[in-house]
Design an enzyme around this catalytic site. Structure first.
Site, PDB file in Angstrom:
ATOM      1  NE  ARG A   4     -51.322  36.902  51.451  1.00  0.00           N
ATOM      2  CZ  ARG A   4     -51.409  38.007  52.213  1.00  0.00           C
ATOM      3  NH1 ARG A   4     -52.135  39.029  51.821  1.00  0.00           N
ATOM      4  NH2 ARG A   4     -50.742  38.085  53.347  1.00  0.00           N
ATOM      5  CD  GLU A  27     -48.825  40.549  45.753  1.00  0.00           C
ATOM      6  OE1 GLU A  27     -48.171  40.890  46.764  1.00  0.00           O
ATOM      7  OE2 GLU A  27     -50.054  40.413  45.757  1.00  0.00           O
ATOM      8  CG  HIS A  83     -49.958  43.291  48.744  1.00  0.00           C
ATOM      9  ND1 HIS A  83     -49.711  41.947  48.728  1.00  0.00           N
ATOM     10  CD2 HIS A  83     -50.622  43.514  49.915  1.00  0.00           C
ATOM     11  CE1 HIS A  83     -50.180  41.382  49.836  1.00  0.00           C
ATOM     12  NE2 HIS A  83     -50.741  42.334  50.578  1.00  0.00           N
TER      13      HIS A  83
HETATM   14  C1  DGY Z   1     -51.074  41.095  55.446  1.00  0.00           C
HETATM   15  O1  DGY Z   1     -50.886  41.578  56.560  1.00  0.00           O
HETATM   16  O2  DGY Z   1     -51.196  39.890  55.268  1.00  0.00           O
HETATM   17  C2  DGY Z   1     -51.156  42.041  54.315  1.00  0.00           C
HETATM   18  O3  DGY Z   1     -51.370  41.426  53.113  1.00  0.00           O
HETATM   19  C3  DGY Z   1     -49.909  42.877  54.261  1.00  0.00           C
HETATM   20  O4  DGY Z   1     -50.283  44.097  53.708  1.00  0.00           O
END
Ligand code: DGY
Length: 320
Positions: free
Chosen positions: A238, A267, A286
């Site tokens: 993240r 994002e 992402h």
């Molecule tokens: C998640 O599943 O948390 C991922 O970041 C989505 O791609």
């Protein structure tokens, strides 16, 4: 089974949408799409189940949803949800652990390779017609095999990255985690380390940490300064765990060699973000889990979770 009102707040594959429609009354409205925002908020007061991702569900949203019983997130990360507010209202939260582990580890390892071997920069060198003679050392990369990898967080994804590194690339692995994890298949090649020791010893540091109050802003100027000169930082978890201004400063000063980033504080990355064009940054939109197979598996698990919860069964994956 009683039909309930389901609100789908991010597009679902057609086969999973059909499963929901067979059992419940379904509205599809993505609040991040301006033209669908009103429809989302109009459907919330009736909604008993929500399914989707990438939209913050907090007290302000929940105040519009008095009948809500379950939120099924099509993600493993749950930092978009106000856990305390959900708990206080007795709303079940489900997520999609497990099915995206290997794909996300592949993405993280792709960034390790891309940054170390300068793959994007060199592919552009060819594409833009600059490959007119043999490359010289100004364009050489750095080996990945044999380097020390530091992994921040050692859950499923961190462990999957460690397997790739230790077994595929002969890399000694250090990991920072609240507890040691026994992985006999790695034959002792992954060791628990305090954060500062890991940062000082690793040639490449990757983050697989969830975003929590404890990890927000963890990678700041002090932590980047503690990394080895010439080290590489990769973030596949993240954006919020990184102070992006401090990361840019560490790159600009020459202390860090490169960064590979799949995730950002905001994002999509804002148009004026220097991270978009910085020559030492390989930025991805992402895509950690974004393969056809894995995104479908996530949608299936999230749909199963929602159907189970609305049917009064215990869902396969709930966030406690
Ligand atoms: C998640 O599943 O948390 C991922 O970041 C989505 O791609």
């Amino acid at each position: 089974m009683t039909r309930k009102n389901v609100l789908v707040f991010r597009e679902l594959p057609a086969d999973q949408l059909a499963r929901l429609q067979a059992a419940h009354d379904v509205t599809v409205a993505n609040p991040r799409v301006p033209a669908q925002r009103d429809a989302f908020f109009a459907a919330l007061p009736q909604a008993q189940g929500l399914i989707g991702s990438s939209f913050r569900i907090d007290e302000a949203v929940l105040a519009h949803a008095p009948r809500l019983e379950v939120v099924s997130s099509i993600s493993v990360g749950v930092d978009n949800y106000d856990l305390a507010a959900l708990k206080q209202r007795g709303i079940v939260l489900c997520n999609t652990p497990g099915v995206l582990t290997e794909t996300t580890a592949d993405t993280i390892f792709a960034l390790v390779m891309a940054t170390s071997r300068r793959l994007v920069e060199l592919a552009l060198h060819v594409r833009e017609g600059r490959w007119t003679r043999n490359i010289d050392e100004t364009l050489f990369g750095w080996d990945v095999h044999g380097k020390t990898l530091g992994i921040l967080g050692f859950g499923r994804i961190g462990q999957a990255v460690a397997r790739r590194a230790a077994l595929g690339f002969g890399m000694p692995v250090l990991y920072h985690n609240p507890f040691a994890v026994d992985l006999p298949e790695l034959g002792g090649r992954a060791r628990l380390a305090p954060l500062e020791a890991l940062l000082g010893a690793a040639d490449i540091v990757v983050s697989t940490l969830p975003l929590t109050d404890e990890t927000r802003g963890l990678m700041d100027a002090r932590r980047f300064a503690a990394m080895k000169p010439g080290a590489i930082f990769v973030n596949g978890s993240r954006g919020g765990i990184v102070n992006e201004a401090d990361l840019l400063a560490a790159l600009d000063s020459g202390h860090l060699r490169a960064a590979g980033l799949d995730v950002f504080a905001v994002e999509p990355l804002p148009p004026d973000s220097p991270l978009r064009t910085h020559p030492q940054v390989t930025a991805l939109p992402h895509i950690g889990s974004a393969t056809h197979e894995t995104r479908h598996a996530m949608a299936v698990l999230a749909t199963n979770n929602l159907l189970q919860a609305l049917g009064g069964e215990r869902p396969a994956a709930t966030v406690e």
